[in-house]
Design a protein around this motif. Sequence first.
Motif, PDB file in Angstrom:
ATOM      1  N   VAL A 119       1.070  -1.304   0.047  1.00  0.00           N
ATOM      2  CA  VAL A 119      -0.207   0.238   0.014  1.00  0.00           C
ATOM      3  C   VAL A 119       0.669   0.878   0.118  1.00  0.00           C
ATOM      4  N   GLY A 120       0.585   2.502  -1.277  1.00  0.00           N
ATOM      5  CA  GLY A 120       1.163   2.955  -1.140  1.00  0.00           C
ATOM      6  C   GLY A 120       0.028   3.768  -1.626  1.00  0.00           C
ATOM      7  N   ASP A 121       0.882   5.469  -2.045  1.00  0.00           N
ATOM      8  CA  ASP A 121       0.148   6.723  -2.648  1.00  0.00           C
ATOM      9  C   ASP A 121      -0.087   6.578  -3.561  1.00  0.00           C
ATOM     10  N   VAL A 122      -0.893   6.322  -4.734  1.00  0.00           N
ATOM     11  CA  VAL A 122      -1.718   6.093  -5.859  1.00  0.00           C
ATOM     12  C   VAL A 122      -2.111   7.324  -6.469  1.00  0.00           C
ATOM     13  N   ASN A 123      -1.614   7.774  -7.575  1.00  0.00           N
ATOM     14  CA  ASN A 123      -2.018   8.415  -8.593  1.00  0.00           C
ATOM     15  C   ASN A 123      -2.458   7.800 -10.128  1.00  0.00           C
ATOM     16  N   ILE A 124      -3.647   8.242 -10.311  1.00  0.00           N
ATOM     17  CA  ILE A 124      -5.072   7.294 -10.961  1.00  0.00           C
ATOM     18  C   ILE A 124      -4.692   6.806 -11.910  1.00  0.00           C
ATOM     19  N   HIS A 125      -4.570   8.516 -12.751  1.00  0.00           N
ATOM     20  CA  HIS A 125      -3.786   8.892 -13.378  1.00  0.00           C
ATOM     21  C   HIS A 125      -2.657   7.927 -14.152  1.00  0.00           C
ATOM     22  N   GLU A 126      -1.807   8.218 -13.860  1.00  0.00           N
ATOM     23  CA  GLU A 126      -0.105   7.121 -13.172  1.00  0.00           C
ATOM     24  C   GLU A 126      -0.400   5.615 -14.636  1.00  0.00           C
ATOM     25  N   VAL A 127      -2.187   4.986 -13.220  1.00  0.00           N
ATOM     26  CA  VAL A 127      -1.775   3.770 -13.340  1.00  0.00           C
ATOM     27  C   VAL A 127      -2.885   3.849 -14.963  1.00  0.00           C
ATOM     28  N   CYS A 128      -3.554   4.547 -15.133  1.00  0.00           N
ATOM     29  CA  CYS A 128      -3.983   4.704 -16.543  1.00  0.00           C
ATOM     30  C   CYS A 128      -3.011   4.901 -17.883  1.00  0.00           C
ATOM     31  N   GLU A 129      -1.987   6.060 -17.528  1.00  0.00           N
ATOM     32  CA  GLU A 129      -1.435   6.078 -18.564  1.00  0.00           C
ATOM     33  C   GLU A 129      -0.268   4.817 -18.568  1.00  0.00           C
ATOM     34  N   ARG A 130      -0.090   4.262 -17.549  1.00  0.00           N
ATOM     35  CA  ARG A 130       0.665   2.373 -17.661  1.00  0.00           C
ATOM     36  C   ARG A 130      -0.082   1.450 -18.624  1.00  0.00           C
ATOM     37  N   VAL A 131      -1.181   1.380 -18.067  1.00  0.00           N
ATOM     38  CA  VAL A 131      -2.559   0.494 -18.742  1.00  0.00           C
ATOM     39  C   VAL A 131      -2.183   1.097 -20.560  1.00  0.00           C
ATOM     40  N   ARG A 132      -2.574   3.082 -20.610  1.00  0.00           N
ATOM     41  CA  ARG A 132      -2.274   2.763 -21.857  1.00  0.00           C
ATOM     42  C   ARG A 132      -1.041   2.636 -23.063  1.00  0.00           C
ATOM     43  N   SER A 133      -0.117   2.458 -22.674  1.00  0.00           N
ATOM     44  CA  SER A 133       0.927   2.068 -22.984  1.00  0.00           C
ATOM     45  C   SER A 133       1.383   0.436 -23.037  1.00  0.00           C
ATOM     46  N   LEU A 134       1.424   0.261 -22.431  1.00  0.00           N
ATOM     47  CA  LEU A 134       0.996  -1.323 -22.637  1.00  0.00           C
ATOM     48  C   LEU A 134      -0.331  -1.635 -23.809  1.00  0.00           C
ATOM     49  N   VAL A 135      -1.554  -1.814 -23.729  1.00  0.00           N
ATOM     50  CA  VAL A 135      -2.253  -1.895 -24.785  1.00  0.00           C
ATOM     51  C   VAL A 135      -1.775  -1.462 -25.933  1.00  0.00           C
ATOM     52  N   LEU A 136      -1.495  -0.677 -25.865  1.00  0.00           N
ATOM     53  CA  LEU A 136      -0.824   0.251 -27.401  1.00  0.00           C
ATOM     54  C   LEU A 136       0.180  -0.684 -27.988  1.00  0.00           C
ATOM     55  N   ALA A 137       1.296  -0.982 -26.901  1.00  0.00           N
ATOM     56  CA  ALA A 137       1.999  -2.075 -27.166  1.00  0.00           C
ATOM     57  C   ALA A 137       1.559  -3.232 -27.851  1.00  0.00           C
ATOM     58  N   GLU A 138       0.678  -3.535 -27.769  1.00  0.00           N
ATOM     59  CA  GLU A 138      -0.163  -4.887 -28.027  1.00  0.00           C
ATOM     60  C   GLU A 138      -1.087  -5.059 -29.442  1.00  0.00           C
ATOM     61  N   TYR A 139      -2.031  -3.004 -29.750  1.00  0.00           N
ATOM     62  CA  TYR A 139      -2.722  -2.790 -30.608  1.00  0.00           C
ATOM     63  C   TYR A 139      -1.917  -1.194 -31.043  1.00  0.00           C
ATOM     64  N   PRO A 140      -0.580  -1.635 -31.509  1.00  0.00           N
ATOM     65  CA  PRO A 140      -0.216  -0.428 -31.937  1.00  0.00           C
ATOM     66  C   PRO A 140      -0.341   0.383 -33.756  1.00  0.00           C
ATOM     67  N   ARG A 141      -1.713  -0.481 -34.349  1.00  0.00           N
ATOM     68  CA  ARG A 141      -2.388   0.112 -35.090  1.00  0.00           C
ATOM     69  C   ARG A 141      -3.733   0.060 -35.317  1.00  0.00           C
ATOM     70  N   GLY A 142      -4.363   1.126 -35.391  1.00  0.00           N
ATOM     71  CA  GLY A 142      -6.302   0.823 -35.296  1.00  0.00           C
ATOM     72  C   GLY A 142      -6.723   0.909 -34.188  1.00  0.00           C
ATOM     73  N   LEU A 143      -6.452   1.415 -32.919  1.00  0.00           N
ATOM     74  CA  LEU A 143      -6.690   1.475 -32.098  1.00  0.00           C
ATOM     75  C   LEU A 143      -6.969   3.148 -31.362  1.00  0.00           C
ATOM     76  N   ASN A 144      -7.076   3.826 -30.409  1.00  0.00           N
ATOM     77  CA  ASN A 144      -7.171   5.126 -29.881  1.00  0.00           C
ATOM     78  C   ASN A 144      -7.395   5.110 -29.114  1.00  0.00           C
ATOM     79  N   ILE A 145      -7.004   5.184 -27.698  1.00  0.00           N
ATOM     80  CA  ILE A 145      -7.153   5.402 -26.459  1.00  0.00           C
ATOM     81  C   ILE A 145      -7.185   6.697 -26.237  1.00  0.00           C
ATOM     82  N   VAL A 146      -8.389   6.973 -25.749  1.00  0.00           N
ATOM     83  CA  VAL A 146      -8.552   8.794 -25.687  1.00  0.00           C
ATOM     84  C   VAL A 146      -8.237   8.900 -23.954  1.00  0.00           C
ATOM     85  N   ARG A 147      -7.627  10.004 -23.358  1.00  0.00           N
ATOM     86  CA  ARG A 147      -7.648  10.765 -22.385  1.00  0.00           C
ATOM     87  C   ARG A 147      -8.736  11.165 -21.857  1.00  0.00           C
TER      88      ARG A 147
END
Length: 363
Positions: free
Chosen positions: A205-233
């Motif tokens: 348990v520690g301090d969590v910034n939800i936007h850091e979580v979202c950015e990490r997830v966004r980068s991981l998923v876009l690495a799996e789907y580099p074309r055809g998928l747009n993830i909007v913030r």
Amino acid sequence: MNVSDIASRPDSPGNEFAAFELLASAILVVDEDGLIRYANAPAEDLFEVSVRQLYAVQVCDLFQNGAQLQMSLKEANQHVFADKRQMLVIDRLGREPVQVAATVVALYNQAWPALIELREIEQQLKIDREERLLEQAQSNRELLRNLAHEIKNPLGGLRGAAQLLESELSDPALTEYTQVIIQEADRLQTLVDRLLAPHRAPRIVGDVNIHEVCERVRSLVLAEYPRGLNIVRDYDASVPEFRGDKSQLIQAVLNVVRNAAEALAERIAAGDAEIILRTRVARQITLAKQRFKLALELHVVDNGPGIPQELLDRIFHPLVSGREGGSGLGLTLAQTFVQQHEGLIECDSRPGLTDFKLLLPLP
């Protein structure tokens, strides 16, 4: 205006009504003429006006069927009943009317003859649905944990026996069969490990910034789907940090976003797939029968085909998947991780729009 402002007036209810500020339902206290003398914070939210604007308003004027309420208040003044339930419809300027369940309570030996409790029908249904989800998730966790432990021991013996048998075989052609046993045992072991994962790993348990979580997830998923998928913030910068296990929350959000990406296969091929990550702060949220002043809403919205109606009520059940070859564990584990943070995941889906909402309490 707050409760102390109201209580300071000579013609207003005293501090005995301050506890109503802690309730999730809207509370109005009225005098013998039906004028509002006290309203709590949820009443402000329900009527979308401040307490100051509600004070001394004729309560029956707030409802389309106010005459029905007026009769109930008259009977409360005459002590005809202790409490009476009815359905009322609130008029809201420029908005659709909203139906509420009202309970009129007669206050005996009080300066204020009646109290009205109001709860949105939709809100009540939502609370009931959340309670069912929590009870269901608890039952699922116990079932899965017990099942996984029951499978694990014989599975190890099965694999070991296959390895011993393979070492005794002189015909290499026969080892093909033992390899099938070993590989399938390994596959089942991986499944069991995933079932037990939320209960094994210690929480960090520690301090969590939800936007850091979202950015990490966004980068991981876009690495799996580099074309055809747009993830909007679509982030709300005012969302505060909170205490939690960052790795668990990354895994939970990743499971939900990855699930959305898999559902978007056809749109990714067409090049117009979209996932929106939206954060907002919600107020006065009830989670697991506990009221929180502030909560995080993280929406994962996709423009996919939607979830079939027959699956919508079961998507968080273990081993339920709408995709061929899916394990049916991704959303189950996501729900488990979020519930370990006193939160909940909800889903609303129709063709062209699926919205997974992660709710987490904020400090």
